[in-house]
Scaffold this active site. Structure first.
Site, PDB file in Angstrom:
ATOM      1  N   ASP A  13       0.896  -1.147   0.137  1.00  0.00           N
ATOM      2  CA  ASP A  13       0.184  -0.043  -0.142  1.00  0.00           C
ATOM      3  C   ASP A  13       0.772   1.335   0.083  1.00  0.00           C
ATOM      4  O   ASP A  13       0.548   2.434   0.489  1.00  0.00           O
ATOM      5  CB  ASP A  13      -0.872   0.059   1.422  1.00  0.00           C
ATOM      6  CG  ASP A  13      -1.890  -1.205   1.318  1.00  0.00           C
ATOM      7  OD1 ASP A  13      -2.545  -1.740   0.468  1.00  0.00           O
ATOM      8  OD2 ASP A  13      -1.834  -1.956   2.456  1.00  0.00           O
ATOM      9  N   LYS A  16       2.446   2.058  -5.113  1.00  0.00           N
ATOM     10  CA  LYS A  16       3.090   1.407  -6.142  1.00  0.00           C
ATOM     11  C   LYS A  16       2.483   1.475  -7.460  1.00  0.00           C
ATOM     12  O   LYS A  16       3.074   1.652  -8.459  1.00  0.00           O
ATOM     13  CB  LYS A  16       3.379  -0.208  -5.904  1.00  0.00           C
ATOM     14  CG  LYS A  16       4.220  -0.550  -4.724  1.00  0.00           C
ATOM     15  CD  LYS A  16       4.637  -2.081  -4.555  1.00  0.00           C
ATOM     16  CE  LYS A  16       3.331  -2.782  -4.390  1.00  0.00           C
ATOM     17  NZ  LYS A  16       2.825  -2.688  -2.901  1.00  0.00           N
ATOM     18  N   GLY A  40      -3.471  -5.102  -4.593  1.00  0.00           N
ATOM     19  CA  GLY A  40      -4.119  -4.396  -5.402  1.00  0.00           C
ATOM     20  C   GLY A  40      -3.579  -3.097  -5.967  1.00  0.00           C
ATOM     21  O   GLY A  40      -2.662  -2.649  -5.065  1.00  0.00           O
ATOM     22  N   HIS A  41      -3.511  -2.578  -6.950  1.00  0.00           N
ATOM     23  CA  HIS A  41      -2.872  -1.139  -7.646  1.00  0.00           C
ATOM     24  C   HIS A  41      -4.259  -0.405  -7.986  1.00  0.00           C
ATOM     25  O   HIS A  41      -4.831  -0.980  -8.805  1.00  0.00           O
ATOM     26  CB  HIS A  41      -1.884  -1.494  -8.393  1.00  0.00           C
ATOM     27  CG  HIS A  41      -0.808  -2.026  -7.922  1.00  0.00           C
ATOM     28  ND1 HIS A  41       0.385  -2.862  -8.995  1.00  0.00           N
ATOM     29  CD2 HIS A  41      -0.220  -2.281  -6.731  1.00  0.00           C
ATOM     30  CE1 HIS A  41       1.313  -3.037  -8.333  1.00  0.00           C
ATOM     31  NE2 HIS A  41       1.114  -3.013  -6.970  1.00  0.00           N
ATOM     32  N   THR A 129      -7.095 -12.038   3.633  1.00  0.00           N
ATOM     33  CA  THR A 129      -8.167 -11.384   2.747  1.00  0.00           C
ATOM     34  C   THR A 129      -9.326 -12.373   2.561  1.00  0.00           C
ATOM     35  O   THR A 129     -10.309 -12.161   1.937  1.00  0.00           O
ATOM     36  CB  THR A 129      -7.884 -10.916   1.284  1.00  0.00           C
ATOM     37  OG1 THR A 129      -7.208 -11.942   0.542  1.00  0.00           O
ATOM     38  CG2 THR A 129      -6.641  -9.771   1.528  1.00  0.00           C
ATOM     39  N   GLN A 223       2.299  -6.404  -2.616  1.00  0.00           N
ATOM     40  CA  GLN A 223       2.350  -6.514  -1.153  1.00  0.00           C
ATOM     41  C   GLN A 223       3.787  -5.664  -0.944  1.00  0.00           C
ATOM     42  O   GLN A 223       4.342  -4.581  -1.522  1.00  0.00           O
ATOM     43  CB  GLN A 223       2.288  -7.672  -0.572  1.00  0.00           C
ATOM     44  CG  GLN A 223       1.106  -8.380  -0.410  1.00  0.00           C
ATOM     45  CD  GLN A 223       0.847  -9.403  -1.520  1.00  0.00           C
ATOM     46  OE1 GLN A 223       1.676  -9.803  -2.154  1.00  0.00           O
ATOM     47  NE2 GLN A 223      -0.565  -9.941  -1.520  1.00  0.00           N
ATOM     48  N   SER A 412       7.094  11.551  -4.921  1.00  0.00           N
ATOM     49  CA  SER A 412       5.724  11.626  -5.600  1.00  0.00           C
ATOM     50  C   SER A 412       4.931  12.317  -4.768  1.00  0.00           C
ATOM     51  O   SER A 412       4.716  12.494  -3.313  1.00  0.00           O
ATOM     52  CB  SER A 412       5.021  10.171  -5.497  1.00  0.00           C
ATOM     53  OG  SER A 412       3.841  10.218  -5.934  1.00  0.00           O
TER      54      SER A 412
END
Length: 429
Positions: A13, A16, A40-41, A129, A223, A412
């Site tokens: 998280d 990425k 997830g992205h 999950t 991850q 970023s």
């Protein structure tokens, strides 16, 4: 030109998605090499937001995207994700998506077992999950997995089903559940097989050819290093190796293929699910980090736990994964804090240490040792040059570099792709 490997250097998280999307737009091939649809992205391209779980991020821009053998694949989740993205106008065909034929499948029995075990675990709950990732990896190592290549040989599946059922039926009986319905499972597999088979191929050969051509290959990790099954906060980890070293085994390319290893690092720390978290905040500062950073999991929607930057953990992650440089994300979330803290060490039962101990009870007992810095009142959001950053923000970044013993390759400053300060281009080596 160098290949690039992107990994999370905390608990995942770290943002990425944006970095991988930016790199994928300049890569010829994007490869997922571990994990499943538990990761997830989130990609923001223009006014459109794409949420990916299984598919490599390059798929959005039409870049050749490969799911390597180190991934465990839920074929039904794959179909749903492809259909959802096609509904957003993304074109996905065998020309731009390839799946390793030796990739193990996640079956319904895996997610059922995952949920049953978590429900029965009590205080030992890991916080999975519930998507069957762990049980699928167990079956892979236990040599009873059904793989993508087996979908073309369903009429010869009985010996594998014997091994699978011998293991799972005993576990299911312990939970008071009936045995696996073999006929129903075969029927489900026969229905999904044609969809998956169109993408199946020996991807190690495809990657070898791409490498011969001099293609830029981007390896996309899921991850983070602290969730690695060997090097993370065990047992509160995922079931795969998330470190850059698994690029080779999870894709079929050799260990010299990883190239520039870019560790993604959030300017503070978060984690989802159970497990130790030395710098976790339970006060207004922690709540402010969560609200300003929109800290909810891409896949689970679960609220992330938030805390100050932990330089001890990131230094260890960078060392274990051979990180060449870090991409520091979400700097703008720290705008407006009067004081900012960085964890520089731990106290364990009164002793000062500078590493994460392996034992779970020791990890839980850690007390962070903080260094405090002045914050900044100006905004960093949208900054694209060092000159756009407040002096105190630059001081914070430089201190992080010193403490983690690794240089910053980029910073970023918002979810937008172009709001990035580039120090070193990973593709230039």
């Amino acid at each position: 030109m160098a290949n690039v490997t992107v990994i999370g250097a905390q608990w995942g998280d770290e943002g990425k998605g944006k970095i991988v999307d930016w790199l994928a737009s300049r890569a010829d091939v994007v490869v997922r090499f571990q994990g499943g649809h538990n990761a997830g992205h989130t990609l923001v391209v223009g006014n459109t937001t794409y949420k990916l779980s299984l598919l490599p991020s390059g798929i959005v821009t039409g870049t050749l995207s490969i799911i390597g053998n180190g991934v465990v694949l839920d074929p039904w989740a794959l179909k749903a994700e492809i259909e959802r993205l096609e509904g957003q106008g993304v074109k996905i065909t065998p020309a731009n998506l390839a799946i390793a034929d030796n990739c193990p499948l996640i079956l319904p029995v895996h997610s059922e077992l995952d949920v049953m075990r978590e429900a029965a675990a009590g205080k030992g709950k890991i916080g999975t999950t519930g998507r069957g990732i762990g049980p699928a990896y167990e079956d892979k190592v236990g040599r009873r997995a059904i793989r993508v290549c087996d979908l073309a040989h369903l009429h010869e599946l009985e010996p594998q089903l014997d091994r699978l059922c011998a293991h799972h039926d005993a576990l299911r009986a312990g939970f008071g559940e009936p045995p696996i319905d073999r006929a129903a499972l075969k029927e489900k597999l026969s229905e999904i097989a044609p969809f998956v088979q169109q993408y199946s191929q020996p991807v190690w050969m495809r990657l070898r050819e791409e490498r011969k051509k001099g293609s830029r290959i981007l390896f996309e990790g899921a991850q983070g290093v602290l969730l690695d099954v060997d090097h993370g906060t065990y047992p509160f980890v995922t079931s795969s190796n998330t470190v850059s070293g698994s690029v080779a085994s999870g894709s079929g390319l050799g260990p010299n293929s990883a190239g520039f290893v870019l560790g993604i690092v959030k300017a503070y720390t978060t984690r989802v699910g159970s497990g130790p978290f030395p710098t976790e905040l339970f006060d207004a500062d922690g709540q402010r980090l969560g609200e300003r950073g929109h800290e909810f999991g891409t896949v689970t929607g679960r609220q992330r736990r938030c805390g100050w930057f932990d330089a001890v953990l990131v230094r260890q992650s960078c060392a274990i994964s051979g990180v060449t440089g870090i991409a520091l994300t979400k700097l703008d979330v720290l705008d407006g804090f009067e004081k900012i803290r960085i964890c520089t060490g731990y106290r364990l039962h009164g002793e000062l240490i500078d590493y994460l101990p392996a034992n779970a009870a020791d990890q839980e007992a850690l007390e962070p040792v903080y260094e405090e810095m002045d914050g900044w009142s100006e905004t960093t959001a949208g900054a694209r040059r060092w000159a756009d950053l407040p002096a105190q923000a630059i001081k914070y970044i430089r201190r992080i570099e010193e403490l983690i013993e690794c240089p910053v390759a980029s910073v970023s400053t918002s979810p937008e792709r172009d709001d990035t300060i580039l120090v070193r281009d990973p593709f230039e080596g």
